[in-house]
Scaffold this motif. Structure first.
Motif, PDB file in Angstrom:
ATOM      1  N   ASP A   1      46.727 -48.304 110.927  1.00 28.44           N
ATOM      2  CA  ASP A   1      46.450 -49.525 110.166  1.00 28.44           C
ATOM      3  C   ASP A   1      45.119 -50.084 110.667  1.00 28.44           C
ATOM      4  N   ASP A   2      44.073 -49.922 109.876  1.00 33.21           N
ATOM      5  CA  ASP A   2      42.728 -50.301 110.325  1.00 33.21           C
ATOM      6  C   ASP A   2      42.586 -51.787 110.625  1.00 33.21           C
ATOM      7  N   ALA A   3      43.421 -52.618 110.009  1.00 32.34           N
ATOM      8  CA  ALA A   3      43.311 -54.069 110.226  1.00 32.34           C
ATOM      9  C   ALA A   3      44.244 -54.570 111.317  1.00 32.34           C
ATOM     10  N   ASN A   4      44.973 -53.654 111.943  1.00 33.27           N
ATOM     11  CA  ASN A   4      45.899 -54.054 113.009  1.00 33.27           C
ATOM     12  C   ASN A   4      45.160 -54.019 114.348  1.00 33.27           C
ATOM     13  N   HIS A   5      44.876 -55.192 114.897  1.00 40.01           N
ATOM     14  CA  HIS A   5      44.202 -55.284 116.191  1.00 40.01           C
ATOM     15  C   HIS A   5      45.141 -55.827 117.267  1.00 40.01           C
ATOM     16  N   ASP A   6      46.443 -55.913 116.909  1.00 43.75           N
ATOM     17  CA  ASP A   6      47.403 -56.529 117.825  1.00 43.75           C
ATOM     18  C   ASP A   6      48.092 -55.522 118.736  1.00 43.75           C
ATOM     19  N   ASP A   7      48.282 -54.300 118.255  1.00 45.94           N
ATOM     20  CA  ASP A   7      48.947 -53.291 119.084  1.00 45.94           C
ATOM     21  C   ASP A   7      48.388 -51.926 118.735  1.00 45.94           C
ATOM     22  N   ASN A   8      48.845 -50.923 119.462  1.00 43.45           N
ATOM     23  CA  ASN A   8      48.323 -49.569 119.289  1.00 43.45           C
ATOM     24  C   ASN A   8      49.252 -48.681 118.462  1.00 43.45           C
ATOM     25  N   GLY A   9      50.273 -49.267 117.872  1.00 44.20           N
ATOM     26  CA  GLY A   9      51.227 -48.472 117.114  1.00 44.20           C
ATOM     27  C   GLY A   9      50.639 -47.982 115.791  1.00 44.20           C
TER      28      GLY A   9
END
Length: 379
Positions: free
Chosen positions: A211-219
């Motif tokens: 998920d390119d917009a996910n900066h909260d975790d590495n999943g």
């Protein structure tokens, strides 16, 4: 041309990890042959890829090709509207009335659709439009009963149009119409299911999507699996040139052009299943064409004992095929008139039956010359 004339096509082709033709569970199709499980690509999948290559690769114009669809009524209606300026509704009504001559079972959902796929030529629809173009306004002004009666006039008969002047793909692959046997066309071409020359296994590709917009975790944003296999395939097809000439109304030049188009499209085409994931567009390592007067000969028996090699399957498969072609000639007396083959010379420096290596364009020319020479009768 009354005597049988066959053109057999043998191809050895190695596909990388891919899933070009899957079953209802999404797995690459398989078959058991010679006691071993093989990779398989159905004949329907490769015929479809070949038909698409007529336009996509060879650039053949619409008027030489056909389409297979339930939506013949819609297609005819659109052509009537484009030619006559009628509204979409009036054009649809006229097309349904015209096709009513055929007595085909209509779809339960849409009157302009047949209940099954119908294979016909684009130019055949244009010829049907020619019948009504000058009278379109007059015809659509009639009530339904009168319209049905008017289009039943023998001067507006569409059956002779659909029963002659076939496009090359209908002439090659045939047509079966259960409701109207007079529209049946015997296929000039038979295509075998391709199978691997060796035992093949199905493997699993585990993949993740970020998920390119996910900066909260590495999943991962998504995970999944797709099944694939890789295999060296034996492909076989045969063209009854005598039937092809008959399907093309006796036009030998048209049959020669259709045969050449088939050979090129069949050689270069690959079914497109999961193409974006695997980019599996590989070229054959061998294409061999045998022109015969006796009967077609599928040489899959060369691989009844699975090929096993740690240095590559294709070279051994080509050698096996060469020997099987010789064995068929010596044991059964099934001798081709001529054989032309494309392969890398270092794989088979001393061929027993496949003959010297041609370029692909040279193979096409050799086949054209042999077929032309045989039209006058056996030599």
């Amino acid at each position: 041309m009354n005597q049988p004339l066959y053109v057999d096509v043998h191809i050895i082709q190695s596909l990388p990890p891919s899933n070009v033709n899957r079953d209802d569970a999404g797995s690459p199709k398989q078959a058991v042959y010679g006691g071993a499980r093989r990779a398989r690509v159905s004949s329907q999948a490769w015929k479809r890829a070949t038909r698409k290559a007529f336009a996509d690769r060879l650039g053949l114009p619409d008027e030489k090709l056909g389409t297979r669809t339930k939506r013949i009524g819609r297609e005819l209606g659109e052509r009537i509207a484009a030619r006559t300026g009628l509204s979409a509704e009036d054009s649809r009504r006229l097309s349904v009335a015209m096709l009513g001559q055929l007595g085909l079972t209509a779809s339960k959902k849409k009157a302009e659709e047949s209940s099954y796929l119908l294979f016909y030529g684009h130019h055949q629809l244009d010829r049907i439009v020619d019948l009504v173009a000058d009278r379109a306004m007059e015809l659509v002004a009639l009530p339904d009963d009168a319209l049905d009666k008017a289009v039943a006039d023998k001067n507006l008969a569409i059956l002779p149009i659909l029963a002659s002047g076939h496009p090359i793909d209908v002439a090659l692959f045939g047509r079966m119409v259960a409701d109207l046997p007079s529209l049946n066309v015997d296929a000039a071409t038979q295509v075998a299911h391709a199978i691997s020359t060796h035992a093949a296994e199905i493997e699993f590709d585990y993949y993740t999507a970020v998920d390119d917009a996910n900066h909260d975790d590495n999943g991962a944003g998504m995970i999944g699996t797709v099944e694939f296999t890789s295999a060296t395939l034996y492909r076989f097809a045969t063209v009854g040139v005598h039937q092809l000439v008959e399907n093309l109304d006796g036009d030998q030049d048209a049959a020669q052009a259709a045969l050449t188009a088939f050979l090129e499209a069949f050689a270069y085409s690959v079914p497109s299943g999961h193409q974006n994931s695997f980019a599996h567009q590989a070229l054959p390592q061998l294409m061999s064409v045998a022109v015969r007067r006796d009967q077609p000969v599928n040489l899959v028996s060369a691989f009844e004992k699975p090929v096993y090699s740690r240095t590559g399957q294709a070279a051994e498969s080509i050698k096996r095929l060469d020997k099987e072609l010789l064995r068929a000639a010596e044991t059964w007396g099934i001798n081709p008139v001529a054989v032309a083959s494309v392969y890398h010379q270092d794989v088979l420096p001393e061929p027993e039956k496949l003959g010297p290596a041609f370029t692909f364009s040279g193979l096409l020319t050799a086949v054209q010359e042999t077929v032309s020479a045989q039209w006058a009768g056996p030599r």
